[in-house]
Write a protein that holds these residues in place. Structure first.
Motif, PDB file in Angstrom:
ATOM      1  N   LEU A  99     -11.659  -1.379  -5.972  1.00  0.00           N
ATOM      2  CA  LEU A  99     -11.801  -1.185  -4.436  1.00  0.00           C
ATOM      3  C   LEU A  99     -11.877  -1.928  -3.712  1.00  0.00           C
ATOM      4  O   LEU A  99     -12.789  -2.693  -3.312  1.00  0.00           O
ATOM      5  CB  LEU A  99     -12.782   0.318  -4.296  1.00  0.00           C
ATOM      6  N   GLY A 100     -11.175  -2.195  -2.616  1.00  0.00           N
ATOM      7  CA  GLY A 100     -10.764  -2.883  -1.821  1.00  0.00           C
ATOM      8  C   GLY A 100     -10.990  -2.090  -0.672  1.00  0.00           C
ATOM      9  O   GLY A 100     -10.814  -0.542  -0.285  1.00  0.00           O
TER      10      GLY A 100
ATOM     11  N   TYR B 215      -7.202  -0.283  -5.362  1.00  0.00           N
ATOM     12  CA  TYR B 215      -6.825   0.995  -4.571  1.00  0.00           C
ATOM     13  C   TYR B 215      -7.602   0.043  -3.205  1.00  0.00           C
ATOM     14  O   TYR B 215      -7.968  -0.923  -2.916  1.00  0.00           O
ATOM     15  CB  TYR B 215      -7.732   2.490  -4.281  1.00  0.00           C
ATOM     16  N   LYS B 216      -7.995   1.089  -1.517  1.00  0.00           N
ATOM     17  CA  LYS B 216      -8.413   0.934  -0.730  1.00  0.00           C
ATOM     18  C   LYS B 216      -8.441   1.834   0.518  1.00  0.00           C
ATOM     19  O   LYS B 216      -8.182   2.877   0.560  1.00  0.00           O
ATOM     20  CB  LYS B 216      -7.292   0.044   0.286  1.00  0.00           C
TER      21      LYS B 216
ATOM     22  N   VAL C 175     -11.551  -6.556   2.447  1.00  0.00           N
ATOM     23  CA  VAL C 175      -9.723  -7.204   2.349  1.00  0.00           C
ATOM     24  C   VAL C 175     -10.031  -7.181   4.317  1.00  0.00           C
ATOM     25  O   VAL C 175     -11.290  -6.711   4.387  1.00  0.00           O
ATOM     26  CB  VAL C 175      -9.338  -5.472   2.450  1.00  0.00           C
ATOM     27  N   HIS C 176      -9.300  -8.191   4.430  1.00  0.00           N
ATOM     28  CA  HIS C 176      -9.042  -9.134   6.258  1.00  0.00           C
ATOM     29  C   HIS C 176     -10.669  -8.790   6.786  1.00  0.00           C
ATOM     30  O   HIS C 176     -10.791  -8.849   7.219  1.00  0.00           O
ATOM     31  CB  HIS C 176      -7.808  -7.910   6.574  1.00  0.00           C
ATOM     32  N   LEU C 177     -11.311 -10.185   6.007  1.00  0.00           N
ATOM     33  CA  LEU C 177     -12.331 -10.540   6.034  1.00  0.00           C
ATOM     34  C   LEU C 177     -12.853 -11.424   7.362  1.00  0.00           C
ATOM     35  O   LEU C 177     -11.745 -11.676   7.541  1.00  0.00           O
ATOM     36  CB  LEU C 177     -13.526 -10.697   5.272  1.00  0.00           C
TER      37      LEU C 177
ATOM     38  N   PHE D 256       0.951  -1.322   0.189  1.00  0.00           N
ATOM     39  CA  PHE D 256       0.550  -0.078  -0.082  1.00  0.00           C
ATOM     40  C   PHE D 256       0.473   1.440   0.035  1.00  0.00           C
ATOM     41  O   PHE D 256       1.468   1.182   0.576  1.00  0.00           O
ATOM     42  CB  PHE D 256      -1.120  -0.074   1.409  1.00  0.00           C
ATOM     43  N   HIS D 257       0.635   2.145  -1.078  1.00  0.00           N
ATOM     44  CA  HIS D 257       1.084   3.799  -1.411  1.00  0.00           C
ATOM     45  C   HIS D 257      -0.037   4.628  -0.589  1.00  0.00           C
ATOM     46  O   HIS D 257      -0.953   4.672  -2.020  1.00  0.00           O
ATOM     47  CB  HIS D 257       1.971   3.539  -1.963  1.00  0.00           C
ATOM     48  N   ARG D 258       0.963   5.209   0.275  1.00  0.00           N
ATOM     49  CA  ARG D 258      -0.048   6.480   1.527  1.00  0.00           C
ATOM     50  C   ARG D 258       0.227   7.605   0.862  1.00  0.00           C
ATOM     51  O   ARG D 258       1.242   7.689   1.559  1.00  0.00           O
ATOM     52  CB  ARG D 258      -0.877   6.477   2.112  1.00  0.00           C
TER      53      ARG D 258
END
Length: 455
Positions: A184-185, A145-146, A242-244, A93-95
């Motif tokens: 989209l996550g 994306y997240k 994600v990560h459910l 992830f890049h933020r």
């Protein structure tokens, strides 16, 4: 007859639709060039006798946070950690405030350090990110994306995020839908209710991992899953939960999937939700968002693995130091390392203990991620694809020891556990980077990992 760069003989190849098949594999220029029978005589510069062991596609970990430990060196240490466990591709992830100004430096640093191939997701935390999404996606080749629902309101302000609300979610869905192949996550937790549940727990003096689960229970995850899936149906956007972590959240996805004319709803879970529960003695070392749950939720995740409701597995790898965890449950840092543990956990707990078919494990750990995230050269053993391969000894037993795992993190929530089924060699595009639980010298001096454009 061409001279191959590498020939793998005496192998059990995990082939699409074919399962484990005895055969011979040839590599040329980093790609799989030949798949032949076990008696084929292929000419190669190097020949490797696999000794009858399994050869699987390299693991694709679509969820790592490289840069959250040692930002300047994480791609060096964490790519090594990944390779030791059979992970040959990661998506990190890049933020930043303005991705147009920050991305190229981050990509170049990663390319100089990583011994495995890698791509990025963009973290959407502001209206500027939505407004520039088409530009940065095409300019930098990023198509996923997240958005972090847990950083709404006061929780977001503590991180410096002021724009995260349902409006940002909806507009991000709208813009994602316009970009071909994009997804989209979303991190799903209703953070606005958490203080109502958390404060009485803290006041009662609770300091245990189960309290961390109780302050953000399954229904707060499920409520956010509904919101994301409902909005996605209106914007016709592919989304990834994600990560459910919980049965209730997974059932909410199943309910929305019954709308067969809607866009895809992907589900990523994590090895820790399949292997740890909220009574694990790891305590704060297993603190993560969403929390590890009760055993019924663990069983629900395995049900989702078996019936296909869960699409991919990601580690949610965060490589911080032990000292950030050696606190009470409320002050300990969130997240833990795990990218090198995906395959060992799935082989030990999934294949050996629960009888999960190997082809299902490979789909979850490799081929599905290649399809969803537009990685056409990755994810399976087929002619023309990258020779990202993991040679696995399914009967090898090894005890998890953080001192041998190469990560910036100096602990593991799995430390001291003995697992059955480990990689003994990891190859990235036909080049050995890890052998017998160590990174080879050539991969240290010339890492060789490549950035993967996906748009």
């Amino acid at each position: 007859m061409i001279t191959l760069d590498l020939v793998l003989t005496n192998a059990q190849l995990m082939l699409p639709q074919g399962g484990l098949t005895r055969g011979t594999l040839g590599v040329k220029d980093g790609r799989i060039a030949v798949i032949a029978g076990p008696d084929a005589q292929l000419a190669g510069t190097e020949t490797l006798d696999c000794g009858g062991l399994w050869v699987l596609p390299g693991v694709i970990d679509p969820h790592v946070h490289f840069g959250f430990g040692s930002p300047e060196t994480d791609f060096e240490t964490e790519s090594r950690n990944a390779a030791l466990g059979g992970t040959t591709t990661v998506l990190s992830f890049h933020r930043s405030r303005d991705i147009r100004e920050s991305f190229e430096a981050a990509r170049d640093r990663a390319e100089s350090q990583s011994c495995i191939d890698f791509g990025f997701h963009f973290g959407i935390t502001s209206n500027l990110h939505v407004e520039t999404l088409d530009d940065i996606s095409h300019r930098f080749g990023v198509s996923s994306y997240k958005l972090y629902m847990m950083y709404k309101g006061a929780a977001g302000l503590s991180k410096g995020f002021t724009d995260i609300d349902d409006g940002l979610l909806y507009s991000a869905l709208q813009e994602t839908a316009k970009i071909p192949g994009a997804v989209l996550g979303v991190h799903c937790e209703n953070v606005e209710v958490i203080p109502v549940l958390r404060d009485p727990l803290r006041a009662a003096g609770r300091d245990d991992l189960k309290a961390w689960n109780e302050q953000s229970p399954d229904f707060l995850e499920a409520e956010n899953v509904h919101r994301v899936c409902y909005f996605a149906s209106k914007t016709r956007t592919p989304v990834n939960i994600v990560h459910l972590s919980s049965r209730e959240a997974l059932d909410e996805v199943r309910r929305h999937r019954l709308r067969r004319d809607g866009p895809p709803i992907y589900v990523e879970s994590c090895p820790h939700y399949l292997f740890l529960n909220d009574e694990t003695p790891a305590g704060p070392y297993a603190k993560v968002n969403p929390p590890v749950r009760g055993q019924d939720d663990v069983e629900a995740m395995w049900e989702g693995v078996l019936d296909g409701a869960i699409t991919t597995l990601g580690s949610d790898h965060v490589p911080r130091k032990r000292e950030t965890k050696d606190k009470d449950i409320w002050a300990a840092s969130n997240g833990f390392p795990g990218t090198g543990m995906i395959l060992p956990i799935m082989l030990h707990e999934g294949y050996h203990r629960r009888g999960v078919p190997l082809d299902k494990i490979v789909a979850l750990t490799s081929s599905n991620a290649a399809r969803i995230y537009n990685l056409p050269a990755k994810g399976s053993i087929e002619i023309g694809k990258d020779a990202d391969l993991v040679i696995v000894d399914p009967d090898l037993e090894r005890t998890v020891d953080p001192a041998t795992l190469e990560s910036f993190a100096d602990y593991s929530p799995y430390e001291g556990m003995t697992l059955k089924g480990w990689p003994v060699r990891t190859l990235v595009r036909g080049r050995t980077v890890a052998l017998d639980s160590r990174i080879v010298d050539a991969a240290r001096t010339e890492p060789g990992g490549r950035f993967l454009r996906r748009l």
